[in-house]
Design an enzyme around this catalytic site. Sequence first.
Site, PDB file in Angstrom:
ATOM      1  N   TYR A 273      -6.354  -4.528  -1.375  1.00 41.28           N
ATOM      2  CA  TYR A 273      -6.447  -4.605  -2.834  1.00 41.28           C
ATOM      3  C   TYR A 273      -6.988  -3.285  -3.374  1.00 41.28           C
ATOM      4  O   TYR A 273      -8.001  -2.778  -2.866  1.00 41.28           O
ATOM      5  CB  TYR A 273      -7.379  -5.746  -3.256  1.00 41.28           C
ATOM      6  CG  TYR A 273      -7.608  -5.773  -4.752  1.00 41.28           C
ATOM      7  CD1 TYR A 273      -6.775  -6.518  -5.575  1.00 41.28           C
ATOM      8  CD2 TYR A 273      -8.636  -5.042  -5.339  1.00 41.28           C
ATOM      9  CE1 TYR A 273      -6.952  -6.527  -6.957  1.00 41.28           C
ATOM     10  CE2 TYR A 273      -8.823  -5.040  -6.711  1.00 41.28           C
ATOM     11  CZ  TYR A 273      -7.979  -5.783  -7.515  1.00 41.28           C
ATOM     12  OH  TYR A 273      -8.160  -5.786  -8.871  1.00 41.28           O
TER      13      TYR A 273
ATOM     14  N   GLU B 271      -3.390  -1.691 -11.125  1.00 50.03           N
ATOM     15  CA  GLU B 271      -3.745  -2.518  -9.960  1.00 50.03           C
ATOM     16  C   GLU B 271      -2.606  -2.554  -8.952  1.00 50.03           C
ATOM     17  O   GLU B 271      -1.461  -2.787  -9.323  1.00 50.03           O
ATOM     18  CB  GLU B 271      -4.064  -3.948 -10.446  1.00 50.03           C
ATOM     19  CG  GLU B 271      -4.513  -4.883  -9.348  1.00 50.03           C
ATOM     20  CD  GLU B 271      -4.673  -6.313  -9.851  1.00 50.03           C
ATOM     21  OE1 GLU B 271      -5.819  -6.748 -10.029  1.00 50.03           O
ATOM     22  OE2 GLU B 271      -3.653  -6.991 -10.082  1.00 50.03           O
TER      23      GLU B 271
END
Length: 401
Positions: free
Chosen positions: A108, A196
């Site tokens: 992530y 992201e």
Amino acid sequence: MRLHEYQGKELLGRHGISLPEARLAYFPDEAWLHSMQIGFPSVLKAQILAGGRGKAGGVRICQNADEVRREAADLFGRSLATKQTATEGITVRKVLVEKAVDIRRELYVSLSLDRELVCPVIVVCPEGGADIESVGIAQPEKIRKIPVNPYTGYSPFHTREISAFLGLDPSRRDKVHHLFETLYRVFMDYDCLLLELNPLAVTVDGDLVPVDVKMDVDDNALFRQRNVARMRDLSEQDMDENEARFYGLNFIKLRGTVGCMVNGAGLAMATMDFVKMAGGDPANFLDVGGVATPETIAHGFRILARQKQIRAIFVNIFGGIVRCDKVAQGIADAARSLEISVPVIIRLSGSNVAEGVGLLKSSGLNISIVSDVQEATRTIAAALAAETEPAGAELPGEEER
Ligand code: GDP
Ligand code: MN
């Protein structure tokens, strides 16, 4: 303004980040043709402005062309309800066809603005993929937040910290640095609120490949991000809100039944409180701004009046730069051309109020003109109470409906 995955990827690709080969399809057979050019396995990814697509069936890995044909036919037109969408979901109108990545590990990575530290932060976690929120709750030590000083920018020591925390191969330090430096530059140059990558994949070959990209650009910066502003997908937005934006009105739908038209965001917020005090719920937020003309006021009023759930309309204007007679003119023009079946309550105050009130009174329109907020709340409450009284004889009986 949120960008689609394919738009975010296009943008990163233009800045030198390597991504899997991909093409956008607008109908099932197009996806099928794309997949044959790209090769297999390929992934079909629903392009909707919401995350959580994987778990909702919006991401499909296909091994051959037949499979693509079947899955694409199923995906297009489907309403995809993920945990980030409303319950009715979002209709899939575009599908990204992408060469499947051979994933060994999902990481992530995100860049965002930290309002407390007042600087950009890079957030990384070695366990990326679908459920980052629950990792954050169950194992907060697996998430590392790295602030970046905007004056000195992204530096090699950031890369060392990120590489060590994510357990990345030290022999690939240069590539990692290039990736993160580019992400930081894109984040800053495009005035992002969020960039992201979830997941950022470590491939079987040890490369780093963004599998999913979410990019959110600050609406307040769109005036200087013309290329991004052009990418806005109006098909996923409310058409009344689109129309209002076109006229320079700030209009946002809410769930209540009292339509509001106000000038100035502060007064608009206060007005929603008055509606609540009257026992109602605002149907919308509508700030006509300080430069409203009779025309824009009329457009705003028309948009309001066409909202089906509306039981009353409350106009609350403080004439400063906007003069009350101009507002009254706009409302009178719009109201004359509409059949308004709900009570309209108007409070005008400030510049040219006498002219404005006079104009409305002589318009012959069925409008309650109130002089202050107390009277306004009482009138709204009365209008809502009359509305909820038992159905009259003119309404059809239960069996006739
Ligand atoms: P999201 O659910 O909306 O966040 O969509 P993602 O693009 O993140 O995809 C969800 C999941 O599908 C990922 O976490 C991966 O596990 C899987 N996935 C997506 N693309 C690929 C791919 O190219 N190869 C493989 N093996 N898995 C993929
Ligand atoms: Mn994702």
